[in-house]
Design a protein around this motif. Structure first.
Motif, PDB file in Angstrom:
ATOM      1  N   ILE A 133       0.841  -1.196   0.000  1.00 38.89           N
ATOM      2  CA  ILE A 133       0.000   0.000   0.000  1.00 38.89           C
ATOM      3  C   ILE A 133       0.879   1.250   0.000  1.00 38.89           C
ATOM      4  CG2 ILE A 133      -1.816   1.254   1.199  1.00 38.89           C
ATOM      5  CD1 ILE A 133      -2.632  -1.440  -0.074  1.00 38.89           C
ATOM      6  N   ASP A 134       1.963   1.209   0.760  1.00 36.74           N
ATOM      7  CA  ASP A 134       2.919   2.326   0.725  1.00 36.74           C
ATOM      8  C   ASP A 134       3.462   2.547  -0.679  1.00 36.74           C
ATOM      9  OD1 ASP A 134       2.871   3.289   3.278  1.00 36.74           O
ATOM     10  OD2 ASP A 134       4.641   2.207   3.975  1.00 36.74           O
ATOM     11  N   ALA A 135       3.786   1.458  -1.357  1.00 36.68           N
ATOM     12  CA  ALA A 135       4.355   1.563  -2.703  1.00 36.68           C
ATOM     13  C   ALA A 135       3.369   2.231  -3.659  1.00 36.68           C
ATOM     14  CB  ALA A 135       4.744   0.186  -3.220  1.00 36.68           C
ATOM     15  N   ILE A 136       2.097   1.887  -3.539  1.00 38.01           N
ATOM     16  CA  ILE A 136       1.076   2.499  -4.396  1.00 38.01           C
ATOM     17  C   ILE A 136       0.934   3.981  -4.064  1.00 38.01           C
ATOM     18  CG2 ILE A 136      -1.374   2.505  -5.002  1.00 38.01           C
ATOM     19  CD1 ILE A 136      -1.375  -0.520  -4.349  1.00 38.01           C
ATOM     20  N   ASN A 137       0.843   4.297  -2.782  1.00 34.15           N
ATOM     21  CA  ASN A 137       0.690   5.698  -2.371  1.00 34.15           C
ATOM     22  C   ASN A 137       1.891   6.541  -2.775  1.00 34.15           C
ATOM     23  OD1 ASN A 137      -1.778   5.084  -1.227  1.00 34.15           O
ATOM     24  ND2 ASN A 137      -0.993   4.952   0.865  1.00 34.15           N
ATOM     25  N   ASP A 138       3.081   5.975  -2.640  1.00 34.14           N
ATOM     26  CA  ASP A 138       4.308   6.719  -2.987  1.00 34.14           C
ATOM     27  C   ASP A 138       4.395   7.025  -4.477  1.00 34.14           C
ATOM     28  OD1 ASP A 138       5.054   6.643  -0.344  1.00 34.14           O
ATOM     29  OD2 ASP A 138       6.481   4.991  -0.579  1.00 34.14           O
ATOM     30  N   ASN A 139       3.696   6.244  -5.283  1.00 29.32           N
ATOM     31  CA  ASN A 139       3.745   6.432  -6.739  1.00 29.32           C
ATOM     32  C   ASN A 139       2.470   7.069  -7.293  1.00 29.32           C
ATOM     33  OD1 ASN A 139       6.331   5.144  -8.031  1.00 29.32           O
ATOM     34  ND2 ASN A 139       5.720   3.748  -6.378  1.00 29.32           N
ATOM     35  N   ALA A 140       1.690   7.695  -6.415  1.00 24.76           N
ATOM     36  CA  ALA A 140       0.484   8.393  -6.871  1.00 24.76           C
ATOM     37  C   ALA A 140       0.841   9.477  -7.875  1.00 24.76           C
ATOM     38  CB  ALA A 140      -0.243   8.995  -5.677  1.00 24.76           C
ATOM     39  N   GLY A 141       0.161   9.451  -9.008  1.00 28.00           N
ATOM     40  CA  GLY A 141       0.416  10.427 -10.056  1.00 28.00           C
ATOM     41  C   GLY A 141       1.711  10.211 -10.802  1.00 28.00           C
TER      42      GLY A 141
END
Length: 369
Positions: free
Chosen positions: A94-102
């Protein structure tokens, strides 16, 4: 930004919000001893282990003779999934997805892709009452953490456009998830425990366990029937949302079902300047906690992930709308407790729910306006 040290922060209970009304003998190191029932392959006193994980108390009790070793497998699965889901943890997907937002889509494991697709499903079903992309708002409030605070209206207004599950893009072929705008954040805290509970049930079944109680901090799953009640359903106590853990308002008999309870006093922040309490169940449309007549709701369903997703969804609808919403879903029931100490139940629990607290009254649904 952190609240100044001299300001008082009050965090409500984050432990169990429902419990199964069966006793267990105390053991050592979180484990409990067993007592054999000689007439069946079950035991009246379970093999049991209790651990503090994911910020809550997790307990698994197995009533099948000779299956104590399965406890370790169950907790291994819990820890494996928690590491993938919990934010600010090494290896968190989930961190990985959030860190790559946009920035770019992120490929995830089968476990996380399933969970995220389920989160999308309940976001759609509830029309955003539960929104998987609520993270930008919950990160402002930080309720349940030492640095909890009430954000300014300007801060809330700035992140509200980011709370939109429609902007979470899935690629089924590549198994990727993409948050289409910078600053977006997933927050699966309202659904993750349900998913993990279901996965523990699968581990138990795969290891020939058919009589057990799984308790992930308020997500209860009862397997089989009670060895102590001669094969009758488990008697499940329904938590009083206005009292400490273990205080119930009533009970229902259940077997092979999930019981999930959420309440406004489960976890909250008290503003040190005004004394106003803000609970952790956030409305993605306003950026504030839901404000209606619900104090607590219990969802009864075949899967715990459904109980999690739906318990949050109905908070957005109030008691009347929530009951109508639940009554339209096959195989799902609900118990609503209002701030005025009134109890309403969905149609399927009419003959099974037993009110035991004198502090509450069971009302007819027709009285709702």
């Amino acid at each position: 930004m952190k609240v100044a040290n001299k300001k008082k922060i009050t965090v409500g209970l984050i432990f169990l919000l429902a419990f199964v009304a069966v006793g267990c003998s105390n053991g050592t190191d979180g484990k409990e001893t067993s007592k054999k029932d000689s007439t069946t392959n079950t035991i009246k006193e379970p093999y049991s282990d209790t651990q503090f994980l994911m910020g809550t108390v997790v307990k698994v009790s197995i009533y099948n003779e000779g299956k104590e070793a399965v406890l370790e497998k169950a907790f291994d699965r819990i820890k494996e999934l928690a590491a993938k889901i919990t934010v600010n943890e090494k290896g968190s997907e989930i961190d990985a997805i959030n860190d790559n937002a946009g920035v770019k889509p992120v490929e995830v494991t089968d476990d996380m892709y399933y969970l995220l697709k389920e989160a999308q499903h309940y976001s759609k079903t509830s029309e955003g009452g539960f929104d998987m992309a609520i993270g930008a708002v919950t990160d402002l409030w930080r309720i349940g953490f030492p640095d909890a605070r009430k954000p300014s209206q300007a801060e809330i207004d700035a992140v509200l456009p980011l709370v939109d599950y429609h902007k979470v893009i899935f690629d089924d072929e590549k198994q990727t998830v993409y948050l289409s705008e910078k600053g977006m954040q997933l927050d699966l805290g309202a659904i993750a425990k349900g998913y993990i509970t279901d996965e523990v049930a699968i581990v138990l079944k795969d290891n020939d366990v058919d009589t057990a109680i799984i308790d992930l901090g308020g997500n209860i799953f009862v397997m089989g029937t009670s060895p102590r009640r001669e094969g009758a359903d488990w008697n499940v106590g329904i938590q009083d949302p206005n009292q400490t853990r273990g205080t119930t308002i009533g009970s229902i008999p259940e077997s092979n079902r999930s019981i999930v309870t959420s309440g406004i006093y489960e976890r909250f922040y008290e503003d040190p300047d005004t004394g106003i309490k803000y609970d952790h169940l956030m409305n993605g449309k306003t950026g504030y906690p839901f404000d209606n007549d619900i104090a607590g709701v219990t969802i009864v369903s075949d899967k715990s992930i459904a109980g999690d997703g739906l318990s949050t969804a109905v908070f957005s609808k109030g008691v009347k709308g929530g009951l109508e919403f639940i009554d339209d879903i096959d195989g799902v029931e609900a118990i609503f407790v209002t701030k005025e100490n009134k109890v309403y139940i969905s149609k399927g629990l009419k003959d099974t729910f037993k009110l035991t607290s004198k502090d509450y009254t069971l009302e007819k649904n027709e009285t709702l306006k």
